[in-house]
Design an enzyme around this catalytic site. Structure first.
Site, PDB file in Angstrom:
ATOM      1  N   HIS A   2     -38.465  33.421  81.649  1.00 54.16           N
ATOM      2  CA  HIS A   2     -38.828  34.440  82.445  1.00 54.16           C
ATOM      3  C   HIS A   2     -38.845  33.559  84.051  1.00 54.16           C
ATOM      4  O   HIS A   2     -38.188  33.937  84.989  1.00 54.16           O
ATOM      5  CB  HIS A   2     -40.005  35.057  82.250  1.00 54.16           C
ATOM      6  CG  HIS A   2     -40.116  36.243  83.390  1.00 54.16           C
ATOM      7  ND1 HIS A   2     -40.217  37.500  83.018  1.00 54.16           N
ATOM      8  CD2 HIS A   2     -40.612  35.968  84.776  1.00 54.16           C
ATOM      9  CE1 HIS A   2     -40.372  38.276  84.091  1.00 54.16           C
ATOM     10  NE2 HIS A   2     -40.715  37.404  85.230  1.00 54.16           N
ATOM     11  N   GLU A   3     -39.755  32.691  84.168  1.00 53.15           N
ATOM     12  CA  GLU A   3     -39.898  32.010  85.206  1.00 53.15           C
ATOM     13  C   GLU A   3     -38.546  30.999  85.635  1.00 53.15           C
ATOM     14  O   GLU A   3     -38.535  30.835  86.815  1.00 53.15           O
ATOM     15  CB  GLU A   3     -40.932  31.144  85.277  1.00 53.15           C
ATOM     16  CG  GLU A   3     -42.409  31.846  84.824  1.00 53.15           C
ATOM     17  CD  GLU A   3     -42.729  32.944  85.856  1.00 53.15           C
ATOM     18  OE1 GLU A   3     -42.230  32.877  86.984  1.00 53.15           O
ATOM     19  OE2 GLU A   3     -43.464  33.870  85.407  1.00 53.15           O
TER      20      GLU A   3
ATOM     21  N   HIS B 219     -36.239  33.281  87.401  1.00 55.50           N
ATOM     22  CA  HIS B 219     -36.725  33.266  88.760  1.00 55.50           C
ATOM     23  C   HIS B 219     -36.199  32.108  89.641  1.00 55.50           C
ATOM     24  O   HIS B 219     -35.589  31.940  90.611  1.00 55.50           O
ATOM     25  CB  HIS B 219     -37.836  33.462  89.039  1.00 55.50           C
ATOM     26  CG  HIS B 219     -38.495  34.738  88.435  1.00 55.50           C
ATOM     27  ND1 HIS B 219     -37.877  35.970  88.760  1.00 55.50           N
ATOM     28  CD2 HIS B 219     -39.854  35.396  87.845  1.00 55.50           C
ATOM     29  CE1 HIS B 219     -38.641  36.746  88.355  1.00 55.50           C
ATOM     30  NE2 HIS B 219     -39.653  36.630  88.026  1.00 55.50           N
TER      31      HIS B 219
END
Length: 236
Positions: free
Chosen positions: A136-137, A140
């Site tokens: 997820h990160e 980003h």
């Protein structure tokens, strides 16, 4: 940011850790049983147990986080793939700036363009959740480099949250069935992504309320949900 929407809520009251005799042996077993069953325990005692549980678990959680991070950097297909693609577009994410630490906020991790990636060891429950959060990160990180994301722009924020939840595996269908049952089976994946994106955008200081967050997420939904870069499609 990776939110933990399904874990026990953090206690914001100021509590101190109980005496050592309450943290081991029969007494700890008794308190654990009370907490799990809900029998013979007050709300204040529940909060105290949650505080004690986190304090008691911190050393092992940090050790596990570091060990699991090492494993993912070497063996996780999604993590290795995203690390490679972040590097290809000029990113400098590496083991040196992916940090396991204790977080006060109720989240699984976070990304900062200058600081790197934070993994919240006190909220991560196992290796596979860490894989989802790290992926997820990394999405980003990729978005910040590829699309010049500006988090003061709510549409930008909503889009990167949609993509991160979609591509990380956090909303895989079997996870959602465990949490919500078989109802609305065909909508579970999208509903999970929207729920997480709205939660994140609503925490943005530039967002007035949940209604505005929901409106922004719906506005960008079609284009962002269909954008699976750098993956060819949703694999996880």
């Amino acid at each position: 940011m990776s939110d933990l929407t399904d874990a026990p809520q953090a206690n914001t009251d100021t509590l101190t850790t109980s005496a050592p005799d309450k943290l081991s042996g029969f007494e700890w077993w008794r308190r654990s049983l009370q907490y799990r069953t809900g029998m013979g325990i007050s709300e204040d005692e529940k909060k105290q147990f949650e505080h004690d549980y986190r304090a008691k678990s911190l050393p092992k959680q940090c050790t596990d986080c570091v060990a699991n991070l090492d494993w993912m950097l070497n063996y996780s297909p999604s993590v290795i793939f995203m690390m490679d693609h972040v590097k290809k577009i000029g990113g400098n994410i590496s083991k040196s700036n992916i940090i396991c630490d204790v977080c006060d906020d109720y989240k699984g991790g976070g990304f900062h363009p200058e600081g790197g990636i934070l993994l919240c060891s006190n909220w991560i429950t196992d290796k596979w959740q860490l894989e989802d959060i790290l992926t997820h990160e990394l999405v980003h990180a990729y978005d910040f480099l590829k699309f010049k994301v500006d988090l003061t722009n709510l549409k930008h924020h909503a889009c990167t949250e949609i993509r991160a939840s979609m591509l990380s595996g956090e909303c895989r269908i079997f996870n959602e069935i465990k949490k919500t049952g078989l109802g609305d089976f065909g909508k579970k994946f999208q509903s999970c992504i929207k729920r997480r994106a709205i939660l994140s955008v609503s925490a943005n200081p530039n967002c007035k309320d949940t209604q505005e967050a929901e409106k922004v997420v719906n506005t960008v939904w079609q284009s962002c949900f269909n954008d699976t870069r750098p993956f060819e499609r949703v694999y996880r």
